[in-house]
Design an enzyme around this catalytic site. Structure first.
Site, mmCIF file in Angstrom:
data_model
loop_
_atom_site.group_PDB
_atom_site.id
_atom_site.type_symbol
_atom_site.label_atom_id
_atom_site.label_comp_id
_atom_site.label_asym_id
_atom_site.label_seq_id
_atom_site.Cartn_x
_atom_site.Cartn_y
_atom_site.Cartn_z
ATOM 1 N N ARG A 1 17.568 -10.759 -14.829
ATOM 2 C CA ARG A 1 16.147 -10.964 -15.121
ATOM 3 C C ARG A 1 15.543 -11.980 -14.147
ATOM 4 N NH1 ARG A 1 13.740 -9.194 -19.979
ATOM 5 N NH2 ARG A 1 12.035 -10.668 -20.043
ATOM 6 N N HIS B 1 -0.766 -10.506 -20.344
ATOM 7 C CA HIS B 1 -0.612 -9.129 -19.870
ATOM 8 C C HIS B 1 0.796 -8.592 -20.147
ATOM 9 C CE1 HIS B 1 -1.276 -5.585 -17.538
ATOM 10 N NE2 HIS B 1 -0.351 -5.907 -16.653
ATOM 11 N N ILE C 1 -1.967 -7.407 -8.889
ATOM 12 C CA ILE C 1 -1.446 -6.406 -9.819
ATOM 13 C C ILE C 1 0.034 -6.663 -10.082
ATOM 14 C CG2 ILE C 1 -0.934 -3.926 -10.045
ATOM 15 C CD1 ILE C 1 -3.552 -3.386 -8.480
ATOM 16 N N SER C 2 0.735 -7.242 -9.085
ATOM 17 C CA SER C 2 2.186 -7.438 -9.175
ATOM 18 C C SER C 2 2.590 -8.222 -10.414
ATOM 19 C CB SER C 2 2.687 -8.196 -7.944
ATOM 20 O OG SER C 2 2.235 -7.582 -6.763
ATOM 21 N N ASN C 3 3.576 -7.691 -11.124
ATOM 22 C CA ASN C 3 4.093 -8.344 -12.326
ATOM 23 C C ASN C 3 5.181 -9.347 -11.991
ATOM 24 O OD1 ASN C 3 2.665 -7.422 -14.590
ATOM 25 N ND2 ASN C 3 3.672 -5.424 -14.460
ATOM 26 N N ALA D 1 0.797 -1.234 0.000
ATOM 27 C CA ALA D 1 0.000 0.000 0.000
ATOM 28 C C ALA D 1 0.827 1.280 0.000
ATOM 29 C CB ALA D 1 -0.951 0.004 1.211
ATOM 30 N N SER D 2 2.132 1.181 0.300
ATOM 31 C CA SER D 2 2.946 2.403 0.349
ATOM 32 C C SER D 2 3.599 2.719 -0.989
ATOM 33 C CB SER D 2 4.050 2.258 1.399
ATOM 34 O OG SER D 2 3.506 1.866 2.626
ATOM 35 N N ASP E 1 -4.960 -2.554 -19.472
ATOM 36 C CA ASP E 1 -4.947 -2.771 -20.923
ATOM 37 C C ASP E 1 -6.281 -2.344 -21.544
ATOM 38 O OD1 ASP E 1 -2.400 -3.952 -20.609
ATOM 39 O OD2 ASP E 1 -3.309 -5.888 -20.151
HETATM 40 N N1 LIG Z 1 -1.022 -5.149 -13.646
HETATM 41 C C1 LIG Z 1 -0.588 -4.058 -14.259
HETATM 42 O O1 LIG Z 1 -1.145 -3.614 -15.254
HETATM 43 C C2 LIG Z 1 0.577 -3.310 -13.697
HETATM 44 C C3 LIG Z 1 0.887 -2.020 -14.156
HETATM 45 C C4 LIG Z 1 1.959 -1.352 -13.592
HETATM 46 C C5 LIG Z 1 2.726 -1.979 -12.617
HETATM 47 N N2 LIG Z 1 2.419 -3.241 -12.204
HETATM 48 C C6 LIG Z 1 3.162 -3.945 -11.144
HETATM 49 O O2 LIG Z 1 2.702 -3.524 -9.879
HETATM 50 C C7 LIG Z 1 3.712 -3.749 -8.897
HETATM 51 C C8 LIG Z 1 3.929 -2.493 -8.037
HETATM 52 O O3 LIG Z 1 4.416 -1.415 -8.809
HETATM 53 P P1 LIG Z 1 4.782 -0.005 -8.151
HETATM 54 O O4 LIG Z 1 5.174 0.899 -9.262
HETATM 55 O O5 LIG Z 1 3.708 0.407 -7.206
HETATM 56 O O6 LIG Z 1 6.089 -0.423 -7.343
HETATM 57 P P2 LIG Z 1 6.722 0.254 -6.023
HETATM 58 O O7 LIG Z 1 8.067 -0.326 -5.921
HETATM 59 O O8 LIG Z 1 6.532 1.725 -6.064
HETATM 60 O O9 LIG Z 1 5.798 -0.294 -4.837
HETATM 61 C C9 LIG Z 1 5.845 -1.599 -4.390
HETATM 62 C C10 LIG Z 1 5.517 -1.606 -2.911
HETATM 63 O O10 LIG Z 1 5.539 -2.957 -2.481
HETATM 64 C C11 LIG Z 1 6.131 -2.972 -1.208
HETATM 65 N N3 LIG Z 1 6.624 -4.295 -0.841
HETATM 66 C C12 LIG Z 1 7.822 -4.863 -1.103
HETATM 67 N N4 LIG Z 1 7.905 -6.079 -0.534
HETATM 68 C C13 LIG Z 1 6.725 -6.290 0.092
HETATM 69 C C14 LIG Z 1 6.195 -7.360 0.859
HETATM 70 N N5 LIG Z 1 6.902 -8.465 1.084
HETATM 71 N N6 LIG Z 1 4.953 -7.226 1.351
HETATM 72 C C15 LIG Z 1 4.233 -6.110 1.113
HETATM 73 N N7 LIG Z 1 4.668 -5.074 0.395
HETATM 74 C C16 LIG Z 1 5.910 -5.162 -0.113
HETATM 75 C C17 LIG Z 1 7.234 -1.928 -1.266
HETATM 76 O O11 LIG Z 1 7.614 -1.526 0.033
HETATM 77 C C18 LIG Z 1 6.537 -0.828 -2.052
HETATM 78 O O12 LIG Z 1 5.864 0.074 -1.186
HETATM 79 C C19 LIG Z 1 4.956 -4.153 -9.706
HETATM 80 O O13 LIG Z 1 5.079 -5.563 -9.684
HETATM 81 C C20 LIG Z 1 4.639 -3.677 -11.094
HETATM 82 O O14 LIG Z 1 5.339 -4.397 -12.066
HETATM 83 C C21 LIG Z 1 1.358 -3.893 -12.718
HETATM 84 C C1 LIG Z 2 5.401 -12.412 -18.805
HETATM 85 O O1 LIG Z 2 5.471 -11.082 -18.290
HETATM 86 C C2 LIG Z 2 6.776 -10.511 -18.278
HETATM 87 C C3 LIG Z 2 6.715 -9.107 -17.704
HETATM 88 O O2 LIG Z 2 5.543 -8.719 -17.158
HETATM 89 C C4 LIG Z 2 7.388 -10.488 -19.678
HETATM 90 O O3 LIG Z 2 8.703 -10.008 -19.627
HETATM 91 C C5 LIG Z 2 7.337 -11.879 -20.271
HETATM 92 O O4 LIG Z 2 7.754 -11.822 -21.620
HETATM 93 C C6 LIG Z 2 5.916 -12.404 -20.219
HETATM 94 N N1 LIG Z 2 5.834 -13.698 -20.808
HETATM 95 C C7 LIG Z 2 4.811 -13.995 -21.597
HETATM 96 C C8 LIG Z 2 4.883 -15.333 -22.178
HETATM 97 O O5 LIG Z 2 3.891 -13.248 -21.824
HETATM 98 C C1 LIG Z 3 8.554 -6.346 -9.684
HETATM 99 O O1 LIG Z 3 7.926 -5.198 -9.112
HETATM 100 C C2 LIG Z 3 8.568 -3.941 -9.399
HETATM 101 C C3 LIG Z 3 7.883 -2.837 -8.626
HETATM 102 O O2 LIG Z 3 8.050 -2.944 -7.249
HETATM 103 C C4 LIG Z 3 8.575 -3.695 -10.882
HETATM 104 O O3 LIG Z 3 9.268 -2.491 -11.163
HETATM 105 C C5 LIG Z 3 9.231 -4.865 -11.596
HETATM 106 O O4 LIG Z 3 9.137 -4.672 -12.987
HETATM 107 C C6 LIG Z 3 8.578 -6.189 -11.211
HETATM 108 N N1 LIG Z 3 9.312 -7.305 -11.772
HETATM 109 C C7 LIG Z 3 8.900 -8.016 -12.838
HETATM 110 C C8 LIG Z 3 9.763 -9.170 -13.226
HETATM 111 O O5 LIG Z 3 7.890 -7.767 -13.458
#
Ligand SMILES: NC(=O)c1ccc[n+]([C@@H]2O[C@H](COP(=O)([O-])OP(=O)(O)OC[C@H]3O[C@@H](n4cnc5c(N)ncnc54)[C@H](O)[C@@H]3O)[C@@H](O)[C@H]2O)c1
Ligand SMILES: *[C@@H]1O[C@H](CO)[C@@H](O)[C@H](O)[C@H]1NC(C)=O
Ligand SMILES: *[C@@H]1O[C@H](CO)[C@@H](O)[C@H](O)[C@H]1NC(C)=O
Length: 348
Positions: free
Chosen positions: A120, A210, A150-152, A42-43, A183
């Site tokens: 990677r 995604h 949401i986490s990637n 959440a932070s 998306d």
């Molecule tokens: N689904 C999507 O379309 C989409 C789009 C953008 C980003 N993302 C992904 O969302 C995630 C977060 O991105 P962001 O820009 O907010 O990153 P960020 O680094 O700003 O925030 C991540 C947060 O997670 C916290 N964290 C780390 N370890 C933790 C744990 N063990 N437990 C709880 N919290 C923990 C960190 O302290 C930080 O506050 C990334 O994985 C990013 O790739 C997804």
């Molecule tokens: C899965 O997602 C990661 C990053 O979000 C990307 O680098 C990788 O190519 C993806 N793999 C597939 C098969 O979509």
């Molecule tokens: C893991 O999460 C971070 C954000 O905290 C993001 O920048 C990074 O791309 C993510 N890693 C992968 C492999 O998607």
């Protein structure tokens, strides 16, 4: 003496005591007014604006904010906003269980950004471990909750979450979602821009995965109906697939999409809460366990209901162009799903 109840009166009695009526209305009050939602991570860049949007909604009565740092501050700040939701901050692994108790919906944007020297695989392993740890805590403390990841990389974090829930014997595939809403949001915005439409009235389903080429916008099924010449359609599709890069470049080292992602995460959560409250006809696309293609996890439009996915609406009719994109993405997606499953299998 005898008297007969008038027909209209007996009918109204039946209406009032019909179980379905009571159930509907009890749910209406108890769920709509008591949704406890947790944000894990959440932070962060996404976590903070996402929590703000959730705090602003009448659908949320309790907001539980968890992170490994800064959540007491974020929670104190948000708690001064004059909306109904109470906000509590939990910090560190010791407080994770308390953060999750009684939660109906858990949204997870936790992660660790790339640090110098990280490969990677390191990058994959850190987020994968975080998501596995958080899913494990959900399985222990709120096994019935809807889990929105949401986490990637979403293509692997959904298989990871599913496998962890299975290990605890609490896996319900109708309650685990990979949030791909950004998306759809981008597709709607870009189509509206090109056609001079109100983006709020445009709806483009986006299927597949995604990341990159696995993001498949179904422009042929856009409402309202829109048409593009082949070259423009291919450029538009490419822009939707690579839209994340646009933001990363513009932010020039200061991160990736956070504000639009927070909006998209909130939109998905509100749709889910609406459906849980009994609203009918709520449809969102998400990356879920699926039987719709040969891929074990896949994003398609889903009809949502009280118990999560009520019906997977499937791929539906595709244009020739879209059929080709779906076929081309299949093998790549399968690989990333296996990577997520193997990760859990190899965890001790
Ligand atoms: N689904 C999507 O379309 C989409 C789009 C953008 C980003 N993302 C992904 O969302 C995630 C977060 O991105 P962001 O820009 O907010 O990153 P960020 O680094 O700003 O925030 C991540 C947060 O997670 C916290 N964290 C780390 N370890 C933790 C744990 N063990 N437990 C709880 N919290 C923990 C960190 O302290 C930080 O506050 C990334 O994985 C990013 O790739 C997804
Ligand atoms: C899965 O997602 C990661 C990053 O979000 C990307 O680098 C990788 O190519 C993806 N793999 C597939 C098969 O979509
Ligand atoms: C893991 O999460 C971070 C954000 O905290 C993001 O920048 C990074 O791309 C993510 N890693 C992968 C492999 O998607």
């Amino acid at each position: 003496t005898s008297f007969a109840l008038s027909k209209p009166f007996t009918e109204s009695l039946i209406t009032w005591f019909k179980p379905s009526y009571i159930v509907t209305h009890c749910n209406f009050f108890s769920l709509q007014h008591n949704a406890k939602v947790a944000v894990l991570g959440a932070s962060g860049g996404i976590g903070q604006p996402l929590s703000l949007l959730l705090k602003n909604s009448p659908l949320v009565s309790e907001l539980s904010l968890y992170d490994i740092a800064h959540t007491p501050g974020v929670a104190a700040d948000l708690s001064h906003i004059e909306t109904r939701a109470t906000v509590t901050g939990y910090v560190g692994a010791d407080q994770l269980g308390d953060a999750l108790k009684g939660c109906e919906v858990v949204v997870i944007p936790a992660g660790v950004p790339r640090k110098p020297g990280m490969t990677r695989d390191d990058l994959f392993n850190t987020n994968a471990t975080i998501v596995a740890t958080l899913a494990d805590a959900c399985a222990r403390h709120c096994p019935q909750a809807m889990i929105c990841i949401i986490s990637n990389p979403v293509n692997s974090t959904i298989p990871i979450t599913s496998e962890v829930m299975k290990k605890h014997g609490v896996y319900n595939p109708n309650r685990v979602f990979g949030v791909t809403t950004l998306d759809i949001v981008r597709a709607n915005t870009f189509v509206a821009e090109l056609k001079g439409l109100d983006p709020a009235r445009v709806n483009v389903p986006v299927v597949g995965g995604h990341a990159g080429k696995t993001i498949i916008p179904l422009i042929s099924r856009c409402t309202p109906k829109v048409e593009f010449p082949a070259d423009q359609l291919s450029a538009l599709t490419g822009r939707i697939q690579e839209a994340g890069t646009e933001v990363v470049k513009a932010k020039a080292g200061a991160g990736s999409a956070t504000l639009s992602m927070a909006y998209a995460g909130a939109r998905f959560t509100f749709s889910l809460l609406d459906a849980m409250n009994g609203k009918e006809g709520v449809v969102e696309c998400a990356f879920v366990r699926s039987e719709e293609t040969e891929c074990k996890y896949y994003s398609t439009p889903l009809l949502l209901g009280k118990n999560g996915i009520e019906k997977n609406l499937g791929l539906g009719k595709l244009s020739v162009f879209e059929e080709k994109l779906v076929a081309e993405a299949m093998d790549e997606l399968k690989g990333s799903i296996k990577k997520g499953e193997d990760f859990v299998a190899n965890m001790k």
